[in-house]
Design an enzyme around this catalytic site. Structure first.
Site: not given
Ligand code: NAP
Length: 251
Positions: A11-12, A14, A61-62, A140, A152-153, A155-156
């Site tokens: 998921g890198a 962005r 796709d992971v 999370s 989500y909760a 899963a986390k």
């Molecule tokens: P994000 O901006 O939505 O980025 C997530 C990335 O994962 C996106 O590039 C997405 O691709 C990719 N992805 C989704 N499904 C995938 C799959 N099946 N295989 C491979 N890649 C996939 O999210 P983020 O905020 O950076 O979050 C990153 C992690 O931190 C997540 O696990 C999230 O639950 C956790 N987290 C985030 C927050 C927060 O406040 N942001 C807080 C707690 C935990 P697409 O763009 O193509 O969909």
């Protein structure tokens, strides 16, 4: 010179994952940037390469077992055996329980939990062979419970149990496993939340800031810094931990 470590960040393309990939590249690791779209992964990889690092982008796709196997084979062939894995890929499908569809439940569990399981199982062979490894899983603060996020909760929270079990099973091979549990981080994920609840992103951030002790919301670099520590050579006695990176205490 010691051999360059190879890291995979899922998921890198962005958000937090891109921030972690950039930081690990800065730390001197070679990076496999995994995301759904190879073209998006390539943009982050190219940025790392133009900054003097080594990186490749891979579309995967992971939650797809075959795609994961194929991606890890490519990493081995193009960068070398991976011994650092950051399970970061994630999605949200928020809704109150009575409105949550089975598809919403399955989609979230599949990416976060099945995805982390498939990636870790595929990579651990390279870590055990090297007698060294670092696994960092993204949990999370929602693991502690959050309205509208039953999927989500769950899963986390599952990620935390998964992490502790990896630490117990793999420790004797020089492998550590830790989880980072972020609070509010400014990414497209939190922007999507603002949209869903019908609030401007700036207002959502302002409201969150009011209850965060350090009086600001987080940025991907905040999480990248924690990941960098867990991955570091000197962190080999830190394993099975969940680090809340949320600007204040949790739980
Ligand atoms: P994000 O901006 O939505 O980025 C997530 C990335 O994962 C996106 O590039 C997405 O691709 C990719 N992805 C989704 N499904 C995938 C799959 N099946 N295989 C491979 N890649 C996939 O999210 P983020 O905020 O950076 O979050 C990153 C992690 O931190 C997540 O696990 C999230 O639950 C956790 N987290 C985030 C927050 C927060 O406040 N942001 C807080 C707690 C935990 P697409 O763009 O193509 O969909």
């Amino acid at each position: 010179m010691t051999e360059q470590r190879v890291a995979i960040v899922t998921g890198a393309a962005r958000g937090i994952g891109a921030g972690v990939a950039r930081r690990l590249a800065h730390d001197g690791l070679a990076l496999a940037v995994l995301d759904l779209e190879e073209s998006a992964s390539n943009l982050v990889a190219e940025e790392i390469v133009s900054g003097g690092g080594r990186a490749i982008g891979i579309g995967t796709d992971v939650s797809d077992e075959q795609a994961v196997a194929h991606a890890v084979t490519r990493v081995v062939a193009e960068l070398g055996p991976p011994t650092v894995l950051i399970n970061n890929a994630g999605i949200i499908r928020d809704n109150l329980l009575f409105k949550m569809t089975t598809d919403d439940w399955d989609a979230v569990l599949n990416v976060h939990l099945r995805g982390a399981f498939l990636m870790t199982r595929a990579v651990q062979a390279h870590m055990t062979k090297a007698k060294w490894g670092r696994i960092v899983n993204l949990s999370s603060t929602s693991a502690l419970g959050n309205r509208g996020q039953a999927n989500y909760a769950a899963a986390k929270a599952g990620v935390q149990g998964f992490t502790k079990t990896l630490a117990i099973e793999l420790g004797k091979y020089g492998i550590t496993a830790n989880a980072i549990a972020p609070g509010f981080i400014e990414t497209e994920m939190t922007q999507a939340t603002a949209k869903r609840v019908g609030v401007a992103f700036e207002d959502l951030k302002e409201n969150a800031t009011k209850v965060i002790p350090v009086a600001r919301t987080g940025r991907p670099e905040d999480i990248a810094h924690a990941a960098s520590f867990f991955v570091s050579e000197a962190a080999g006695f830190v394993s099975g931990q969940v680090l809340y990176v949320a600007g204040g205490p949790q739980g």
